[in-house]
Design a protein around this motif. Structure first.
Motif, PDB file in Angstrom:
ATOM      1  N   THR A 206      42.088  57.303 -35.604  1.00 51.41           N
ATOM      2  CA  THR A 206      41.089  56.451 -35.149  1.00 51.41           C
ATOM      3  C   THR A 206      39.718  56.875 -35.452  1.00 51.41           C
ATOM      4  O   THR A 206      38.837  55.888 -35.892  1.00 51.41           O
ATOM      5  N   TYR A 207      39.646  58.183 -35.428  1.00 47.66           N
ATOM      6  CA  TYR A 207      38.322  58.746 -35.937  1.00 47.66           C
ATOM      7  C   TYR A 207      38.195  58.582 -37.563  1.00 47.66           C
ATOM      8  O   TYR A 207      37.032  57.968 -37.846  1.00 47.66           O
ATOM      9  N   LYS A 208      39.267  58.359 -38.234  1.00 49.91           N
ATOM     10  CA  LYS A 208      39.121  58.352 -39.747  1.00 49.91           C
ATOM     11  C   LYS A 208      38.629  56.784 -40.171  1.00 49.91           C
ATOM     12  O   LYS A 208      37.910  56.697 -40.707  1.00 49.91           O
ATOM     13  N   GLU A 209      39.270  55.780 -39.008  1.00 48.51           N
ATOM     14  CA  GLU A 209      39.090  54.639 -39.016  1.00 48.51           C
ATOM     15  C   GLU A 209      37.636  54.175 -38.970  1.00 48.51           C
ATOM     16  O   GLU A 209      36.905  53.281 -39.722  1.00 48.51           O
ATOM     17  N   LYS A 210      37.221  54.778 -37.783  1.00 47.17           N
ATOM     18  CA  LYS A 210      35.675  54.668 -37.639  1.00 47.17           C
ATOM     19  C   LYS A 210      34.632  54.906 -38.797  1.00 47.17           C
ATOM     20  O   LYS A 210      33.676  54.558 -38.968  1.00 47.17           O
ATOM     21  N   ILE A 211      35.035  56.218 -39.467  1.00 48.18           N
ATOM     22  CA  ILE A 211      34.176  56.577 -40.514  1.00 48.18           C
ATOM     23  C   ILE A 211      34.447  55.655 -41.807  1.00 48.18           C
ATOM     24  O   ILE A 211      33.194  55.077 -42.153  1.00 48.18           O
ATOM     25  N   LEU A 212      35.464  54.979 -41.866  1.00 42.54           N
ATOM     26  CA  LEU A 212      35.741  54.051 -43.201  1.00 42.54           C
ATOM     27  C   LEU A 212      35.118  52.649 -42.899  1.00 42.54           C
ATOM     28  O   LEU A 212      34.768  52.066 -43.634  1.00 42.54           O
ATOM     29  N   LYS A 213      34.835  52.408 -41.552  1.00 39.95           N
ATOM     30  CA  LYS A 213      34.313  51.186 -41.287  1.00 39.95           C
ATOM     31  C   LYS A 213      32.838  51.294 -40.816  1.00 39.95           C
ATOM     32  O   LYS A 213      32.209  50.477 -40.301  1.00 39.95           O
ATOM     33  N   ALA A 214      32.326  52.361 -41.071  1.00 36.79           N
ATOM     34  CA  ALA A 214      30.940  52.605 -40.748  1.00 36.79           C
ATOM     35  C   ALA A 214      29.757  51.980 -41.342  1.00 36.79           C
ATOM     36  O   ALA A 214      29.959  51.640 -42.709  1.00 36.79           O
ATOM     37  N   ASN A 215      28.617  51.537 -40.619  1.00 31.17           N
ATOM     38  CA  ASN A 215      27.679  51.117 -41.136  1.00 31.17           C
ATOM     39  C   ASN A 215      26.377  51.932 -41.565  1.00 31.17           C
ATOM     40  O   ASN A 215      26.401  53.087 -40.814  1.00 31.17           O
ATOM     41  N   ASP A 216      25.190  51.480 -41.843  1.00 30.40           N
ATOM     42  CA  ASP A 216      24.073  52.340 -41.981  1.00 30.40           C
ATOM     43  C   ASP A 216      23.342  52.636 -40.739  1.00 30.40           C
ATOM     44  O   ASP A 216      22.742  53.743 -40.876  1.00 30.40           O
ATOM     45  N   LEU A 217      23.656  52.026 -39.699  1.00 24.37           N
ATOM     46  CA  LEU A 217      22.920  52.566 -38.538  1.00 24.37           C
ATOM     47  C   LEU A 217      24.047  52.775 -37.378  1.00 24.37           C
ATOM     48  O   LEU A 217      23.972  52.919 -36.263  1.00 24.37           O
ATOM     49  N   CYS A 218      25.102  53.702 -38.022  1.00 20.94           N
ATOM     50  CA  CYS A 218      26.242  54.054 -37.037  1.00 20.94           C
ATOM     51  C   CYS A 218      26.133  55.234 -36.310  1.00 20.94           C
ATOM     52  O   CYS A 218      26.767  55.394 -35.446  1.00 20.94           O
ATOM     53  N   THR A 219      24.980  56.165 -36.532  1.00 21.39           N
ATOM     54  CA  THR A 219      25.090  57.389 -35.936  1.00 21.39           C
ATOM     55  C   THR A 219      23.797  57.332 -35.039  1.00 21.39           C
ATOM     56  O   THR A 219      22.720  56.614 -35.232  1.00 21.39           O
ATOM     57  N   MET A 220      23.697  58.346 -33.924  1.00 20.06           N
ATOM     58  CA  MET A 220      22.624  58.682 -33.385  1.00 20.06           C
ATOM     59  C   MET A 220      22.459  60.216 -32.769  1.00 20.06           C
ATOM     60  O   MET A 220      23.356  60.475 -33.024  1.00 20.06           O
ATOM     61  N   VAL A 221      21.434  60.698 -32.361  1.00 17.27           N
ATOM     62  CA  VAL A 221      21.102  61.988 -32.068  1.00 17.27           C
ATOM     63  C   VAL A 221      21.047  61.877 -30.634  1.00 17.27           C
ATOM     64  O   VAL A 221      20.112  61.237 -30.160  1.00 17.27           O
ATOM     65  N   ALA A 238      28.599  58.579 -26.619  1.00 16.91           N
ATOM     66  CA  ALA A 238      27.278  59.141 -27.044  1.00 16.91           C
ATOM     67  C   ALA A 238      26.231  58.218 -26.498  1.00 16.91           C
ATOM     68  O   ALA A 238      25.189  58.939 -26.043  1.00 16.91           O
ATOM     69  N   GLN A 239      26.518  56.618 -26.264  1.00 13.68           N
ATOM     70  CA  GLN A 239      25.414  55.988 -25.413  1.00 13.68           C
ATOM     71  C   GLN A 239      25.575  56.419 -24.120  1.00 13.68           C
ATOM     72  O   GLN A 239      24.411  56.293 -23.418  1.00 13.68           O
ATOM     73  N   ASP A 240      26.551  56.625 -23.384  1.00 11.24           N
ATOM     74  CA  ASP A 240      26.521  56.980 -21.889  1.00 11.24           C
ATOM     75  C   ASP A 240      25.843  58.541 -21.893  1.00 11.24           C
ATOM     76  O   ASP A 240      24.869  58.492 -20.885  1.00 11.24           O
ATOM     77  N   TYR A 241      26.079  59.337 -22.703  1.00  7.86           N
ATOM     78  CA  TYR A 241      25.442  60.670 -22.791  1.00  7.86           C
ATOM     79  C   TYR A 241      23.843  60.611 -22.841  1.00  7.86           C
ATOM     80  O   TYR A 241      23.188  61.031 -22.202  1.00  7.86           O
ATOM     81  N   SER A 242      23.371  59.577 -23.919  1.00  4.22           N
ATOM     82  CA  SER A 242      21.866  59.432 -23.931  1.00  4.22           C
ATOM     83  C   SER A 242      21.243  58.663 -22.781  1.00  4.22           C
ATOM     84  O   SER A 242      20.338  59.259 -22.344  1.00  4.22           O
ATOM     85  N   LYS A 243      22.208  57.827 -21.966  1.00  3.57           N
ATOM     86  CA  LYS A 243      21.447  57.434 -20.606  1.00  3.57           C
ATOM     87  C   LYS A 243      21.340  58.425 -19.753  1.00  3.57           C
ATOM     88  O   LYS A 243      20.451  58.313 -18.971  1.00  3.57           O
ATOM     89  N   ALA A 244      22.445  59.192 -19.621  1.00  2.00           N
ATOM     90  CA  ALA A 244      22.411  60.433 -18.787  1.00  2.00           C
ATOM     91  C   ALA A 244      21.357  61.513 -19.199  1.00  2.00           C
ATOM     92  O   ALA A 244      20.718  62.046 -18.189  1.00  2.00           O
ATOM     93  N   GLU A 245      21.015  61.566 -20.657  1.00  3.81           N
ATOM     94  CA  GLU A 245      20.086  62.698 -20.852  1.00  3.81           C
ATOM     95  C   GLU A 245      18.727  62.132 -20.440  1.00  3.81           C
ATOM     96  O   GLU A 245      17.838  63.256 -19.992  1.00  3.81           O
ATOM     97  N   TYR A 246      18.408  60.623 -20.611  1.00  5.54           N
ATOM     98  CA  TYR A 246      17.181  60.371 -20.095  1.00  5.54           C
ATOM     99  C   TYR A 246      16.945  60.000 -18.827  1.00  5.54           C
ATOM    100  O   TYR A 246      16.112  59.210 -18.379  1.00  5.54           O
ATOM    101  N   GLY A 247      18.241  59.640 -18.136  1.00  3.43           N
ATOM    102  CA  GLY A 247      18.079  59.370 -16.692  1.00  3.43           C
ATOM    103  C   GLY A 247      17.871  60.244 -15.625  1.00  3.43           C
ATOM    104  O   GLY A 247      18.038  59.774 -14.410  1.00  3.43           O
ATOM    105  N   GLY A 248      17.556  61.547 -15.880  1.00  3.97           N
ATOM    106  CA  GLY A 248      17.423  62.370 -14.923  1.00  3.97           C
ATOM    107  C   GLY A 248      18.611  63.393 -14.387  1.00  3.97           C
ATOM    108  O   GLY A 248      18.564  64.112 -13.636  1.00  3.97           O
ATOM    109  N   MET A 249      19.578  63.204 -15.157  1.00  4.91           N
ATOM    110  CA  MET A 249      20.617  64.105 -14.864  1.00  4.91           C
ATOM    111  C   MET A 249      20.271  65.585 -15.073  1.00  4.91           C
ATOM    112  O   MET A 249      19.729  66.019 -16.117  1.00  4.91           O
TER     113      MET A 249
END
Length: 314
Positions: A206-221, A238-249
């Motif tokens: 699944t990880y390898k498939e995600k890499i092979l199907k990635a697009n130019d905006l596929c990553t975030m910090v 990653a998106q859930d973590y970002s929400k928690a990071e800036y949501g006051g957790m």
């Protein structure tokens, strides 16, 4: 063929390092890269010293060529792993997430080349003073823990600031990136994300498939609030973590949220709870192929560009 002082220093055919990706860069992948003429690097991550010793011996059973180990200095096992690499006398040690100075005397006495990963000029100058043989200047385009500066900006500044060789990392996927790194003053390159597509890479399908199907905006910090920013694929985790990071957790809860997430991605392909580390070049990875083929391909692509054979040069 492109050869630099990095090749002479380490006894390798090509000035190409494979990045030390935790839970990913094991003895089998490292051996495959080394057999292909680059420097294969085993990642210690947060693994105990016994695991690192086992992977070193696996690599040595598969290749007689030079191998390296990457030590994440924030690991609770850093002291023990530092001792193991000295005992096993690996050819090179790369380090990240800290200052390796306290280990360098032991490593150098064991004949090991010490090559820290750095994200700033100040750190590059510090480790040079402490006896580093070279540095890896890693820009923020890379996967995993990242700094603020891009490779295009960081590499020439570090090349100007130190006398030891500089290896460029971050945002390099093919011969064009290799050529650009050399034009900036680097004497070698390190690739991580490109080797996720290697046949010998042990990541979940699944990880390898995600890499092979990635697009130019596929990553975030994520992780900036804690002072340890990490670049990964833009997944539900990653998106859930970002929400928690800036949501006051609270910080301690936020840290616990990431525990084990990389392992879940690598070993189980868990999209909901796994952290799929990847650099911005993921969209440029188009096929699965042997590690040795990747090394040769990128260097064959870079050579005519560096020799003036590019189509836009008359």
């Amino acid at each position: 063929m492109i050869k630099t002082e990095i090749c002479e220093m380490l006894g390798i055919k090509y000035p190409v390092f494979q990045g030390g990706m935790a839970w990913i860069a094991d003895g089998r992948l490292a051996a495959a890269v080394s057999e292909g003429g680059g420097l294969g690097i085993i990642a210690s991550g947060n693994a105990p010293a016994s695991y690192v010793r086992e992977q070193i011996r696996i690599a040595r059973a598969l290749t007689k060529k030079p191998i390296g180990v990457n030590i994440m200095l924030m690991s609770p096992f850093a002291d023990e792993v530092a001792a193991v690499v000295a005992e096993e006398k690996v050819d090179a040690v790369t380090t990240g997430a800290g200052n390796p100075s306290k280990y360098m005397k032991e490593w150098k006495e064991a004949g090991i080349k010490v090559i820290p990963v750095v994200a700033s000029v100040a750190v590059a100058k510090l480790v040079e003073r402490r006896g580093a043989d070279a540095v890896i200047a890693e820009g923020g385009e890379s996967g995993g823990h990242v700094g603020e500066l891009t490779t295009m900006v960081l590499v020439p500044q570090i090349c100007d600031a130190v006398k030891i060789p500089v290896i460029a990392a971050g945002g390099i996927a093919d011969g064009r990136g290799v050529a650009a790194a050399f034009m900036l003053g680097a004497k070698g390159v390190q690739l991580g994300t490109r080797f996720l597509s290697a046949t010998e890479c042990n990541i979940h399908p699944t990880y390898k498939e995600k890499i092979l199907k990635a697009n130019d905006l596929c990553t975030m910090v994520t992780g900036k609030r804690l002072g340890h920013p990490v670049r990964s694929l833009r997944t539900k985790f990653a998106q859930d973590y970002s929400k928690a990071e800036y949501g006051g957790m609270p910080d301690d809860e936020l840290e616990r949220l990431a525990v084990g997430a990389l392992r879940l991605a690598v070993q189980e392909g868990d999209n909901d709870k796994g952290c799929f580390l990847a650099g911005q070049i993921a969209a440029m990875v188009k096929k699965e192929q042997p590690a040795a083929e990747i090394v040769k391909e990128i260097m064959d692509e870079a050579e005519p560009i560096l020799r003036g054979g590019a189509k836009w040069i008359e």
